[in-house]
Enzyme design. Structure first.
Site, PDB file in Angstrom:
ATOM      1  N   ASP A 237      14.252 -13.852  19.789  1.00  0.00           N
ATOM      2  CA  ASP A 237      13.307 -12.860  19.840  1.00  0.00           C
ATOM      3  C   ASP A 237      14.148 -11.487  20.264  1.00  0.00           C
ATOM      4  OD1 ASP A 237      10.035 -12.548  20.871  1.00  0.00           O
ATOM      5  OD2 ASP A 237      11.425 -11.059  19.855  1.00  0.00           O
TER       6      ASP A 237
HETATM    7  C1  GLC Z   1       9.264  -8.343  19.811  1.00  0.00           C
HETATM    8  C2  GLC Z   1       8.222  -9.464  19.490  1.00  0.00           C
HETATM    9  C3  GLC Z   1       8.604 -10.247  18.022  1.00  0.00           C
HETATM   10  C4  GLC Z   1       9.122  -9.286  17.040  1.00  0.00           C
HETATM   11  C5  GLC Z   1      10.220  -8.624  17.714  1.00  0.00           C
HETATM   12  C6  GLC Z   1      11.122  -7.328  16.937  1.00  0.00           C
HETATM   13  O1  GLC Z   1       9.579  -8.433  21.025  1.00  0.00           O
HETATM   14  O2  GLC Z   1       8.135 -10.625  20.345  1.00  0.00           O
HETATM   15  O3  GLC Z   1       7.660 -10.968  17.423  1.00  0.00           O
HETATM   16  O4  GLC Z   1       9.359  -9.781  15.780  1.00  0.00           O
HETATM   17  O5  GLC Z   1      10.474  -8.061  19.108  1.00  0.00           O
HETATM   18  O6  GLC Z   1      10.261  -6.439  16.853  1.00  0.00           O
END
Ligand code: GLC
Length: 746
Positions: A237
């Protein structure tokens, strides 16, 4: 999916052709949304972007979280709505449509679907997830991911794993026993990984039993790769990586976003022997494969056609919770009062990284007016409340009540505001805003009949006003086409066919995670175990406002003639057949829900678990035979003493139900089940030794006249301690000899 990058001679670029530094460079993002390119080898940068219910793509530059300035794209129904559709086709068609828009924007991987289980209704991000049930979640998510992959756009099933709250999501430890993980929090990931084979899987921010998911070798390698056979890319993430060397060794291939380049750390770790080059090569090879998703160019998107699809999909999702006196659908000639700012300024998606800039937006009150004209209805609108703080609240409310008084039916649009729920924080209450509760009650006191339409991502409590109103349509967040869908449902063009994918409790205090969410001192203990959602309420016979699977229709369905067809060579492979009849006066869709109920096995089992479903559309009076398969895993529990899925010998009830509380057809089968070798140790209890087919009588011959209570006293005592008691004619050495000779325990 385009072909992987190829050399001039047409052969694919292999990791062995890259220098070590080039291989290492692939393991960190090259920008906020892109992998790193290696132009001299024809390796392109692949764009990964959010998802899950539309393509959130930034063209030029990138802000910190890229939430507010993305390219317009179709905002399809978020997962909370798709989960309530119980319709595989909705998930599949959405995956196809999202892939089409991704290709047109040059996006290789769309970050979704999100499959985290709704452990607590307070999770601020529940709008982005499907259900409290892992089977429903997994089936729908796999359809969406497979559709994206088939169209040549990668998926990224997320957030792996146990990201079931937003509170302290980047450091909280979800403390869970393995059976609970296996039966509740992992199955949806397992189904997506093993059936849809997504290009990537996104590891979560949180820790699991104290070990960060991004550094969790059991999760990212032992389970994901060795047991499930996953061959795609594990991506972090955004910002989840803490120690890059540890995370790579655990199995995290790609650190996102780019920016903090970990290449020097990795190069140093290889140089001083802390990191084997084979680990680098394996991950670099997988990231190299990701390049195949680059550059799939699609034809220009017909946004009107996509918008029409978003309306069609949204129609499947709302749940008709209550409809006393058939208040809905609205009828020709009626005077309708549409009340509530949400009817004019609808919520249609959640806050945070999934936020899409829509290409169109249907306004509910406008669509109701549009449809009502042909039905000779009159429609009046009153805002009734302001979604932003407003100093003329009393005037707004009074005007709305007077509008309701003049109507035959008042339709109040209520729900949660942007500030009530979002990625990044959890809710602290289930109730609607106070001004909306007051308005619902005063309108219901004035209008002859009152219906409430709800726009919310997480469930809300109905208790403060439920008995005041005649009908309730739970519309969730429906995407950009939701306004038209709601109008069609209210006007009876289509019958509601959604079913609850999450229980609506009577009180927050009744929820199984109430005492442990959001955790304390860095830990959230999943003390309810597998008893999540309806598994808990049915296990303890606790009343709820509306159960999992509940949903009314404008028609009426009956079920009959349940039969079970069994396979000759595998008693867990069977097909359940049932006849479904549309006994009402109009066409409508119905969800056939199949549950398995058993008390078999050495562990406490939920009262029943969803193991099959299908949504069917029937014309008035039509009867259809529905066939639903069950397989070994439909009956199995996770046995933590044998580290495997086990089918316990015993009786299993096969149930066709209207919801988790109401079984309408059932039949019982007996399964031979798995003969588990009794693996005894000196620390097994006296009872376990007594029950052993050989050693029971040998060590504990039935004493004539012995009182059962004599055994009760010692039954749960480990044999090791029991041997310490005077007069016991056995020594630990005797037991060692027995066990050494035993083919199973030895
Ligand atoms: C965010 C989310 C994730 C997302 C990523 C990119 O923190 O937890 O679901 O795809 O960052 O935006």
């Amino acid at each position: 999916m385009t072909a992987a990058p190829r050399r001039a001679d047409g052969n694919p670029v292999r990791v062995g052709e890259l220098s070590l530094d080039q291989r290492i460079s692939l393991l960190s993002g090259g920008s906020f949304w892109g992998t790193r390119s290696i132009p001299e080898h024809g390796v392109p940068s692949v764009t990964l972007t959010d998802g899950p219910h539309g393509v959130r793509h930034q063209r030029q530059g990138e802000d910190n979280l890229g939430i507010f300035d993305s390219e317009p794209a179709t905002c399809f129904p978020p997962a909370v709505a798709v989960g309530s559709s119980w319709n595989r086709d909705v998930a599949r068609r959405m995956g196809q449509a999202i892939a089409e828009e991704a290709k047109a924007l040059g996006v290789g991987v769309v970050l979704g679907p999100g499959v985290n289980i709704k452990r607590t209704p307070l999770n601020g991000r529940n709008f982005e997830y499907f259900s409290e049930d892992p089977y429903l979640t997994g089936v729908l998510a796999a359809e969406q991911a497979a559709a994206q992959e088939s169209a040549g756009v990668g998926a990224s099933v997320k957030h792996f794993a146990l990201n079931n709250q937003e509170t302290e999501r980047m450091r909280i430890s979800a403390d869970v026993d393995e059976r609970t993980m296996r039966e509740i929090y992992l199955p949806a990931f397992e189904r997506v990984v093993t059936t849809a084979k997504p290009a990537t899987i996104m590891c979560s921010y949180n820790a699991i039993n104290g070990i960060p998911a991004a550094e969790n070798t059991w999760l990212l390698t032992d389970l994901l790769r060795r047991e499930w056979g996953y061959e795609g890319v594990v991506v972090s993430d955004w910002g989840a990586v803490q120690d890059r060397v540890t995370s790579l060794r655990a199995g995290l291939d790609l650190e996102m976003p780019g920016g903090r380049d970990s290449s020097p750390e990795l190069a140093a770790a290889v140089a001083d022997g802390r990191l084997e080059q084979s680990v680098i090569d394996a991950s670099a090879s997988r990231v190299l494969e990701l390049s195949a998703y680059h550059g799939a160019t699609g034809s220009p998107v017909d946004h009107d056609r996509q918008h029409a699809l978003s309306r069609t999909l949204a129609l499947e999702c709302p749940v008709l919770l209550k409809n006393d006196g058939s208040t809905l659908p609205l009828r020709a000639g009626q005077r309708i009062a549409v009340i509530g700012e949400l009817a004019e300024n609808p919520r249609y998606q959640g806050g945070g990284s999934s936020r899409i800039v829509p290409t169109h937006l249907d306004i509910p009150v406008e669509r109701i007016r549009h449809g009502a004209t042909d039905l000779g209805m009159t429609v009046e609108y009153a805002a009734g409340y302001s979604l932003e703080a407003s100093h003329d609240a009393a005037t707004l409310a009074n005007d709305a009540v007077e509008t309701a008084r003049r109507a035959d039916v008042a339709v109040v649009f209520a729900g949660l505001r942007e500030s009530d729920e979002s990625e990044g924080f959890d809710r602290t209450t289930l109730t609607l805003p106070d001004d909306q509760i007051a308005l619902i009650r005063s309108v219901a006191a004035a209008a002859p009949r009152t219906a409430v339409v709800l726009f919310n991502g997480g469930i809300v409590s109905l208790e403060e006003w439920h008995d005041d109103v005649d009908a309730i349509l739970e519309a969730w967040l429906l995407g950009q086409g939701g306004g038209a869908a709601i109008a069609d449902l209210l006007l009876g063009v289509v019958s509601p066919s959604g079913r609850l994918a999450e229980t609506i409790p009577l009180r927050l205090e009744d929820t199984p995670s109430y005492l442990t969410h959001p955790g304390e001192q860095g830990h959230t203990r999943y003390g309810e175990g597998v008893m999540v959602g309806y598994r808990y309420y049915t296990a303890v016979d606790h009343p709820v406002r509306y159960p999992f699977g509940h949903g009314l229709s404008y028609s009426r369905f009956t079920a009959s003639d349940i039969t079970v067809e069994r396979s000759a060579d595998d008693d867990t492979a069977l097909t359940v057949e049932v006849l479904i009849t549309n006994a009402g006066g109009r066409a409508a869709s119905h969800v056939v829900q199949l549950y398995v109920s058993t008390a078999a096995g050495p562990v406490r089992r939920p009262r029943r678990e969803l193991k099959g479903f299908v949504k069917i559309a029937l014309t008035a009076g039509e009867t259809r035979r529905v066939r639903l398969p069950l397989e070994r895993r439909s009956f199995a529990y996770w046995d933590s003493t044998h580290d495997s899925w086990v089918v316990a010998p015993g009786e299993y009830r096969i149930e066709i139900a209207e919801n988790a509380d109401r079984v309408i057809q059932s039949t019982t089968i007996t399964l031979v089940g798995d003969a588990l070798p009794t693996r005894l140790t000196i620390d097994s209890t006296v009872q376990e030794w007594i029950e052993h087919p050989i050693y029971g009588q040998m060590l504990f011959p039935t004493q004539e006249g012995a009182e059962p209570s004599d055994l009760t006293m010692i039954a749960s005592m480990p044999l090791r301690q029991f041997l310490n008691f005077p007069g016991v004619p056995l020594s630990p050495r005797d037991i060692d000899h027995i066990l050494a000779a035993d083919p199973v325990s030895g």
